[in-house]
Design a protein around this motif. Structure first.
Motif, mmCIF file in Angstrom:
data_model
loop_
_atom_site.group_PDB
_atom_site.id
_atom_site.type_symbol
_atom_site.label_atom_id
_atom_site.label_comp_id
_atom_site.label_asym_id
_atom_site.label_seq_id
_atom_site.Cartn_x
_atom_site.Cartn_y
_atom_site.Cartn_z
ATOM 1 N N ALA A 186 0.841 -1.267 -0.003
ATOM 2 C CA ALA A 186 0.018 -0.042 0.066
ATOM 3 C C ALA A 186 0.940 1.217 -0.052
ATOM 4 O O ALA A 186 0.667 2.241 -0.786
ATOM 5 C CB ALA A 186 -0.818 0.012 1.309
ATOM 6 N N ALA A 187 1.927 1.312 0.810
ATOM 7 C CA ALA A 187 2.886 2.344 0.863
ATOM 8 C C ALA A 187 3.276 2.742 -0.676
ATOM 9 O O ALA A 187 3.512 3.676 -0.821
ATOM 10 C CB ALA A 187 3.947 2.094 1.832
ATOM 11 N N SER A 188 4.013 1.617 -1.144
ATOM 12 C CA SER A 188 4.181 1.594 -2.585
ATOM 13 C C SER A 188 3.516 2.156 -3.428
ATOM 14 O O SER A 188 3.856 3.079 -4.338
ATOM 15 C CB SER A 188 4.669 0.040 -3.066
ATOM 16 O OG SER A 188 5.446 0.373 -4.230
ATOM 17 N N LEU A 189 2.207 1.962 -3.514
ATOM 18 C CA LEU A 189 1.250 2.655 -4.305
ATOM 19 C C LEU A 189 0.857 4.106 -3.941
ATOM 20 O O LEU A 189 0.799 5.066 -5.039
ATOM 21 C CB LEU A 189 -0.157 1.744 -4.249
ATOM 22 C CG LEU A 189 -0.299 0.395 -4.877
ATOM 23 C CD1 LEU A 189 -1.555 -0.094 -4.713
ATOM 24 C CD2 LEU A 189 0.245 0.345 -6.042
ATOM 25 N N HIS A 190 1.053 4.401 -2.623
ATOM 26 C CA HIS A 190 0.960 5.832 -2.330
ATOM 27 C C HIS A 190 2.111 6.568 -2.943
ATOM 28 O O HIS A 190 1.915 7.906 -3.279
ATOM 29 C CB HIS A 190 0.736 6.011 -0.832
ATOM 30 C CG HIS A 190 -0.474 5.624 0.005
ATOM 31 N ND1 HIS A 190 -1.654 6.297 -0.517
ATOM 32 C CD2 HIS A 190 -1.005 4.918 0.916
ATOM 33 C CE1 HIS A 190 -2.658 5.948 0.430
ATOM 34 N NE2 HIS A 190 -2.199 4.859 0.827
ATOM 35 N N ALA A 191 3.290 6.058 -2.791
ATOM 36 C CA ALA A 191 4.620 6.652 -3.135
ATOM 37 C C ALA A 191 4.387 6.869 -4.941
ATOM 38 O O ALA A 191 4.823 7.764 -5.424
ATOM 39 C CB ALA A 191 5.725 5.653 -2.819
ATOM 40 N N ALA A 192 3.829 6.062 -5.372
ATOM 41 C CA ALA A 192 3.628 6.208 -6.989
ATOM 42 C C ALA A 192 2.585 7.082 -7.118
ATOM 43 O O ALA A 192 2.843 7.873 -8.092
ATOM 44 C CB ALA A 192 2.973 4.763 -7.498
ATOM 45 N N ALA A 193 1.541 7.386 -6.595
ATOM 46 C CA ALA A 193 0.573 8.407 -6.647
ATOM 47 C C ALA A 193 1.583 9.752 -6.460
ATOM 48 O O ALA A 193 1.413 10.698 -7.301
ATOM 49 C CB ALA A 193 -0.837 8.482 -5.789
#
Length: 202
Positions: A186-193
């Motif tokens: 989830a943290a990885s996807l937030h970072a992508a955003a």
């Protein structure tokens, strides 16, 4: 891993989408299917396959999951004039309109395209099932995935790029041990955003 069994994943997804578990009903092939309701709608999760059957309104074919149910209900309830197929042809003008207007995807349509891109990747079916199970089983992951899609839609980033971010997040799983795997993804996807916003702002 039992939590990610397809039926459990569908139950969790239904709960996140405000469907209420109202009981069990016998399956013709044995076992008990899960009955759910939301407002006047009724649905059933097949205990053997995890497929979702819409019972009110009654639909002859099963849905892969509750996201597909939502898309179908949205399209069914949408006024005819608002459906993409009914859009009138735009007048021919030399200058392009500054805003995308009705041609821009809705969030569910965009997410469907992301899923289609994932399915076409190497090991696509497994990737797609992993994403759907994570979204159904982890609220932080579902929020992160939705935020990424909203950001990409708003800033006109392609569904293929969003699918690539999901694949990268899954790849990081191999390097993560313990119960914090979903939080890390989830943290990885937030970072992508954030990365998308930063690249547009640059």
């Amino acid at each position: 891993m039992a939590f990610f069994h397809r039926v459990n994943a569908m139950s969790r997804q239904a709960e996140l989408m405000n469907w209420l578990d109202i009981g069990r009903v016998s399956n013709p092939d044995g076992g008990k299917d899960i009955l759910l309701a939301r407002n006047e709608r009724g649905a059933r999760i097949d205990w053997r396959t995890g497929e979702v059957w819409l019972m009110n309104p009654k639909v002859a074919e099963p849905f892969a999951d509750f996201l597909a149910v939502e898309r179908w209900l949205t399209m069914r309830d949408m006024p005819t004039a608002d459906k993409p197929a009914a859009a009138a042809p735009a007048p021919a003008e030399p200058e392009a309109a500054p805003e995308p207007g009705p041609v821009r995807d809705t969030l569910p349509a965009f997410q469907q395209k992301v899923d289609a891109c994932l399915a076409k990747a190497e090991g696509g079916q497994e990737l797609l099932e992993t994403k759907q199970a994570f979204e159904a089983g982890s609220e932080p992951y579902l929020e992160a995935s939705t935020e990424l899609s909203k950001t990409a839609l708003e800033l006109e980033v392609s569904p293929a790029m969003v699918a690539t971010f999901h694949i990268s997040a899954f790849a990081a799983l191999a390097e993560t041990a313990g119960a914090d795997k979903l939080e890390r993804v989830a943290a990885s996807l937030h970072a992508a955003a954030r990365q998308i916003r930063a690249s547009v702002a640059a």
